[in-house]
Design a protein around this motif. Structure first.
Motif, PDB file in Angstrom:
ATOM      1  N   LYS A  28       0.840  -1.197   0.000  1.00  0.00           N
ATOM      2  CA  LYS A  28       0.000   0.000   0.000  1.00  0.00           C
ATOM      3  C   LYS A  28       0.879   1.252   0.000  1.00  0.00           C
ATOM      4  N   GLN A  29       1.934   1.252   0.812  1.00  0.00           N
ATOM      5  CA  GLN A  29       2.862   2.379   0.827  1.00  0.00           C
ATOM      6  C   GLN A  29       3.568   2.529  -0.516  1.00  0.00           C
ATOM      7  N   PHE A  30       3.937   1.398  -1.106  1.00  0.00           N
ATOM      8  CA  PHE A  30       4.623   1.434  -2.399  1.00  0.00           C
ATOM      9  C   PHE A  30       3.754   2.098  -3.468  1.00  0.00           C
ATOM     10  N   PHE A  31       2.515   1.645  -3.589  1.00  0.00           N
ATOM     11  CA  PHE A  31       1.640   2.205  -4.623  1.00  0.00           C
ATOM     12  C   PHE A  31       1.329   3.673  -4.347  1.00  0.00           C
ATOM     13  N   ALA A  32       1.185   4.033  -3.076  1.00  0.00           N
ATOM     14  CA  ALA A  32       0.937   5.437  -2.743  1.00  0.00           C
ATOM     15  C   ALA A  32       2.128   6.296  -3.151  1.00  0.00           C
ATOM     16  N   GLN A  33       3.340   5.850  -2.860  1.00  0.00           N
ATOM     17  CA  GLN A  33       4.529   6.619  -3.231  1.00  0.00           C
ATOM     18  C   GLN A  33       4.702   6.661  -4.745  1.00  0.00           C
ATOM     19  N   ALA A  34       4.324   5.588  -5.427  1.00  0.00           N
ATOM     20  CA  ALA A  34       4.437   5.547  -6.886  1.00  0.00           C
ATOM     21  C   ALA A  34       3.326   6.329  -7.576  1.00  0.00           C
ATOM     22  N   ASP A  35       2.365   6.834  -6.800  1.00  0.00           N
ATOM     23  CA  ASP A  35       1.217   7.565  -7.354  1.00  0.00           C
ATOM     24  C   ASP A  35       0.411   6.697  -8.316  1.00  0.00           C
ATOM     25  N   ILE A  36       0.312   5.408  -7.980  1.00  0.00           N
ATOM     26  CA  ILE A  36      -0.499   4.467  -8.748  1.00  0.00           C
ATOM     27  C   ILE A  36      -1.744   4.158  -7.927  1.00  0.00           C
ATOM     28  N   ALA A  37      -2.912   4.486  -8.473  1.00  0.00           N
ATOM     29  CA  ALA A  37      -4.163   4.340  -7.746  1.00  0.00           C
ATOM     30  C   ALA A  37      -4.690   2.911  -7.857  1.00  0.00           C
ATOM     31  N   ILE A  38      -4.549   2.150  -6.781  1.00  0.00           N
ATOM     32  CA  ILE A  38      -5.122   0.804  -6.706  1.00  0.00           C
ATOM     33  C   ILE A  38      -5.934   0.737  -5.421  1.00  0.00           C
ATOM     34  N   PRO A  39      -7.222   0.388  -5.488  1.00  0.00           N
ATOM     35  CA  PRO A  39      -8.039   0.326  -4.272  1.00  0.00           C
ATOM     36  C   PRO A  39      -7.437  -0.622  -3.233  1.00  0.00           C
ATOM     37  N   GLU A  40      -7.553  -0.247  -1.967  1.00  0.00           N
ATOM     38  CA  GLU A  40      -6.964  -1.060  -0.904  1.00  0.00           C
ATOM     39  C   GLU A  40      -7.461  -2.503  -0.907  1.00  0.00           C
ATOM     40  N   PRO A  41      -8.752  -2.760  -1.133  1.00  0.00           N
ATOM     41  CA  PRO A  41      -9.187  -4.173  -1.175  1.00  0.00           C
ATOM     42  C   PRO A  41      -8.496  -4.975  -2.282  1.00  0.00           C
ATOM     43  N   VAL A  42      -8.180  -4.317  -3.387  1.00  0.00           N
ATOM     44  CA  VAL A  42      -7.488  -5.002  -4.473  1.00  0.00           C
ATOM     45  C   VAL A  42      -6.064  -5.345  -4.055  1.00  0.00           C
ATOM     46  N   VAL A  43      -5.394  -4.412  -3.385  1.00  0.00           N
ATOM     47  CA  VAL A  43      -4.044  -4.667  -2.891  1.00  0.00           C
ATOM     48  C   VAL A  43      -4.064  -5.828  -1.898  1.00  0.00           C
ATOM     49  N   GLU A  44      -5.056  -5.833  -1.014  1.00  0.00           N
ATOM     50  CA  GLU A  44      -5.169  -6.904  -0.022  1.00  0.00           C
ATOM     51  C   GLU A  44      -5.400  -8.250  -0.698  1.00  0.00           C
TER      52      GLU A  44
END
Length: 277
Positions: A162-178
């Motif tokens: 979640k931190q990685f995608f946030a820093q990369a500015d890539i929008a992926i919903p949290e449930p999808v990451v989980e």
């Protein structure tokens, strides 16, 4: 990012200092090398099959990833080491100098190859290299990288992603990451992922290219950006690299993994870029 794409070519192995490199060769014609980090050869298989119609195409698992085994599993994977591996592979198959197309960390490897082994390469297409040292907010990004690596190594895999995608500015919903990174997962993919966090991410993203050396190199350098990557971290780093080299970025179909998501469109654009050179 890591992918899980099957290979379509036979396996070969090259012994190099400290490692045994898995590599694959397709087709016949001018040599094109497709390089990732941490992506392995399988991620490039659809694109490699397309290019093999009129090129010799070399793909490889970077050292320590999937089938490229290390003598010391705790060895860090640096751009310089991966560049030396690519140089040895190109020399081994004796079909160079090559066009080297690198994506993400593989783009950093390709730039290091042009910088340290220019005799092996006459053109580099660096697609979205995550070179945060070229950005004004590099200190913030370094701190964020240290935090997400620490979170991963402490066992918070989903939180680290979640931190990685946030820093990369890539929008992926949290449930999808989980769903993607929680629960039962393939052991090899998890091992490669852990190696990336523990031994590869920092050395790759903290690498600083010698822009003066690259500008004066006889090697042609094309900086690629994804058409769908606007505003993302790797779009920013790529544009900063292009500016430092005194050139304009070249748009490719898709986003950061456009060559995986749309290999036919990516191959068509790549052929145009190579023909223009």
């Amino acid at each position: 990012m890591l992918t899980d794409t099957p290979d379509t070519a036979g396996a070969r192995t090259l012994e190099v200092p400290g490692a045994r490199l898995h590599y694959e060769v397709r087709g016949k014609g001018p040599l094109v090398v497709l390089a990732g980090a941490p992506m392995d050869a399988g991620a490039f298989a659809p694109l490699a099959d397309l290019l093999a119609a009129d090129h010799t195409v070399l793909t490889t698992d970077p050292r320590g990833i999937n089938r490229s085994r290390l003598d010391d599993p705790e060895q860090d994977s640096t751009p310089q080491l991966r560049a030396a591996d690519l140089a040895r592979l190109i020399a081994h198959i004796d079909a160079g100098p090559a066009v080297v197309v690198g994506s993400s960390g593989g783009a950093v490897s390709a730039l290091a190859l042009a910088q340290h082994h220019p005799e092996q390469v006459h053109a580099v297409v660096a697609h979205e290299p995550p070179l945060i040292e070229l950005l004004e907010d590099r200190a913030r990004l370094r701190a964020g990288t240290e935090q997400l690596v620490a979170a991963y190594l402490d066992g918070d895999v989903v939180g680290a992603w979640k931190q990685f995608f946030a820093q990369a500015d890539i929008a992926i919903p949290e449930p999808v990451v989980e769903e993607m990174f929680g629960g039962d997962r393939d052991e090899r993919q998890v091992a490669d992922e852990r190696r990336w966090f523990a031994h590869e991410m920092r050395a790759t993203t903290y690498w600083s290219p010698d822009l003066t050396r690259l500008r004066s190199s006889p090697c042609r350098i094309v900086v690629g950006v994804g058409e769908d990557s606007a505003g993302q971290l790797c779009d920013r780093t790529s544009r900063a690299l292009a500016q430092g080299l005194g050139t304009e970025p070249t748009a490719f179909p898709g986003g950061h993994t456009g060559f995986v998501d749309s290999p036919k469109a990516f191959a068509t654009r790549l052929r145009t870029v190579l023909e223009d050179g």
